[in-house]
Design a protein around this motif. Sequence first.
Motif, PDB file in Angstrom:
ATOM      1  N   UNK A   1      -1.195 -16.684  16.333  1.00  0.00           N
ATOM      2  CA  UNK A   1      -0.224 -17.218  15.390  1.00  0.00           C
ATOM      3  C   UNK A   1       0.756 -16.125  14.959  1.00  0.00           C
ATOM      4  N   UNK A   2       1.858 -16.580  14.310  1.00  0.00           N
ATOM      5  CA  UNK A   2       2.881 -15.632  13.876  1.00  0.00           C
ATOM      6  C   UNK A   2       2.328 -14.596  12.901  1.00  0.00           C
ATOM      7  N   UNK A   3       1.307 -14.957  12.137  1.00  0.00           N
ATOM      8  CA  UNK A   3       0.752 -14.010  11.172  1.00  0.00           C
ATOM      9  C   UNK A   3      -0.272 -13.057  11.787  1.00  0.00           C
ATOM     10  N   UNK A   4      -0.474 -13.167  13.120  1.00  0.00           N
ATOM     11  CA  UNK A   4      -1.390 -12.268  13.809  1.00  0.00           C
ATOM     12  C   UNK A   4      -2.815 -12.763  13.894  1.00  0.00           C
ATOM     13  N   UNK A   5      -3.099 -13.919  13.326  1.00  0.00           N
ATOM     14  CA  UNK A   5      -4.459 -14.453  13.401  1.00  0.00           C
ATOM     15  C   UNK A   5      -4.677 -15.156  14.737  1.00  0.00           C
ATOM     16  N   UNK A   6      -5.931 -15.189  15.185  1.00  0.00           N
ATOM     17  CA  UNK A   6      -6.229 -15.794  16.482  1.00  0.00           C
ATOM     18  C   UNK A   6      -7.658 -16.340  16.492  1.00  0.00           C
ATOM     19  N   UNK A   7      -7.831 -17.355  17.302  1.00  0.00           N
ATOM     20  CA  UNK A   7      -9.165 -17.913  17.548  1.00  0.00           C
ATOM     21  C   UNK A   7      -9.259 -18.170  19.042  1.00  0.00           C
ATOM     22  N   UNK A   8     -10.028 -17.336  19.735  1.00  0.00           N
ATOM     23  CA  UNK A   8     -10.142 -17.384  21.182  1.00  0.00           C
ATOM     24  C   UNK A   8     -11.508 -17.942  21.559  1.00  0.00           C
ATOM     25  N   UNK A   9     -11.545 -18.676  22.651  1.00  0.00           N
ATOM     26  CA  UNK A   9     -12.800 -19.302  23.081  1.00  0.00           C
ATOM     27  C   UNK A   9     -13.044 -19.043  24.566  1.00  0.00           C
ATOM     28  N   UNK A  10     -14.312 -19.137  24.960  1.00  0.00           N
ATOM     29  CA  UNK A  10     -14.696 -18.992  26.365  1.00  0.00           C
ATOM     30  C   UNK A  10     -15.164 -20.332  26.898  1.00  0.00           C
ATOM     31  N   UNK A  11     -15.343 -20.411  28.212  1.00  0.00           N
ATOM     32  CA  UNK A  11     -15.824 -21.644  28.828  1.00  0.00           C
ATOM     33  C   UNK A  11     -17.265 -21.943  28.411  1.00  0.00           C
TER      34      UNK A  11
ATOM     35  N   UNK B   1     -16.903 -17.660  20.746  1.00  0.00           N
ATOM     36  CA  UNK B   1     -15.697 -17.708  19.911  1.00  0.00           C
ATOM     37  C   UNK B   1     -15.390 -16.323  19.349  1.00  0.00           C
ATOM     38  N   UNK B   2     -14.156 -15.906  19.530  1.00  0.00           N
ATOM     39  CA  UNK B   2     -13.658 -14.672  18.907  1.00  0.00           C
ATOM     40  C   UNK B   2     -12.650 -15.077  17.837  1.00  0.00           C
ATOM     41  N   UNK B   3     -12.902 -14.650  16.611  1.00  0.00           N
ATOM     42  CA  UNK B   3     -11.987 -14.915  15.499  1.00  0.00           C
ATOM     43  C   UNK B   3     -11.540 -13.574  14.940  1.00  0.00           C
ATOM     44  N   UNK B   4     -10.229 -13.362  14.895  1.00  0.00           N
ATOM     45  CA  UNK B   4      -9.748 -12.042  14.477  1.00  0.00           C
ATOM     46  C   UNK B   4      -8.334 -12.132  13.929  1.00  0.00           C
ATOM     47  N   UNK B   5      -7.858 -10.999  13.400  1.00  0.00           N
ATOM     48  CA  UNK B   5      -6.502 -10.919  12.872  1.00  0.00           C
ATOM     49  C   UNK B   5      -5.927  -9.537  13.175  1.00  0.00           C
ATOM     50  N   UNK B   6      -4.690  -9.547  13.622  1.00  0.00           N
ATOM     51  CA  UNK B   6      -3.990  -8.297  13.894  1.00  0.00           C
ATOM     52  C   UNK B   6      -3.307  -7.824  12.617  1.00  0.00           C
TER      53      UNK B   6
ATOM     54  N   UNK C   1      -4.131  -2.563  14.503  1.00  0.00           N
ATOM     55  CA  UNK C   1      -5.573  -2.772  14.621  1.00  0.00           C
ATOM     56  C   UNK C   1      -5.905  -4.259  14.564  1.00  0.00           C
ATOM     57  N   UNK C   2      -6.881  -4.663  15.401  1.00  0.00           N
ATOM     58  CA  UNK C   2      -7.414  -6.018  15.357  1.00  0.00           C
ATOM     59  C   UNK C   2      -8.835  -5.941  14.807  1.00  0.00           C
ATOM     60  N   UNK C   3      -9.075  -6.736  13.789  1.00  0.00           N
ATOM     61  CA  UNK C   3     -10.394  -6.771  13.165  1.00  0.00           C
ATOM     62  C   UNK C   3     -10.906  -8.197  13.186  1.00  0.00           C
ATOM     63  N   UNK C   4     -12.197  -8.385  13.636  1.00  0.00           N
ATOM     64  CA  UNK C   4     -12.728  -9.736  13.681  1.00  0.00           C
ATOM     65  C   UNK C   4     -14.181  -9.774  14.087  1.00  0.00           C
TER      66      UNK C   4
END
Length: 226
Positions: A117-127, A131-136, A140-143
């Motif tokens: 997202x524009x604010x640097x937040x993300x929610x990534x998933x695998x098959x 789930x990876x949840x983090x924010x830039x 630095x990315x922390x999550x």
Amino acid sequence: MKRSGPLFTLLAGLLLALFMLSLNATTGTRSTSVGSDTPPDTSSPSPKPTATATATPEKPSRSPSPSPSKTALPTGDYAGRTDDDSSAVAVTLRDGKAVAYFCDGRDQESWLKGDVKDDGSMRLTSQKGDVLTAELTGRRIRGTVDMGQREYGFTADKALKPSGLYRATETVRGAKVDGGWIVLPNGRQVGILKRDDKPAAAPPIDPETGAVTVDGQQLTARPVTP
């Protein structure tokens, strides 16, 4: 005959008197003009001056305010360790998309992807459902990475080449080979190489060229982008 003289004189005097009375009556008669008031002024009134319409100058049309420019989508490579120092995490961002790799260097790994997202937040998933949840924030990315059985907190700092995330997929001696590598900012490498889906610790790659030898065959591990 002598008596008629005075009679004529008397008659003449009467006639003269009647004539004088008649004359006085005629000259003494007043003018019978109707109304003594001064007649109203019949002249038409002067027309009122017509007000000249003053044209109001048109206000210059205001150009629409430019739309605020959108925040530039984050781009870059990030790499780091989990909070317990058991595993490594790398995240690559490009044009609002992200791909991440979690790896313990032995037998546990996960490839994840999704939007940023524009604010640097993300929610990534695998098959597999990881789930990876983090924010830039800044550089630095922390999550966290939820691997199902366990959740790992992590911190990944901005990585400069040759640090970052690499992958090689090839067929070697009839076996499907799939390898993933995280090159940390300190130069340390963490990776897993699967042969027909059987995981093992990955041999080191040359970070400058990506060259790696697998079962006597040279492969090239390439930087991963979304």
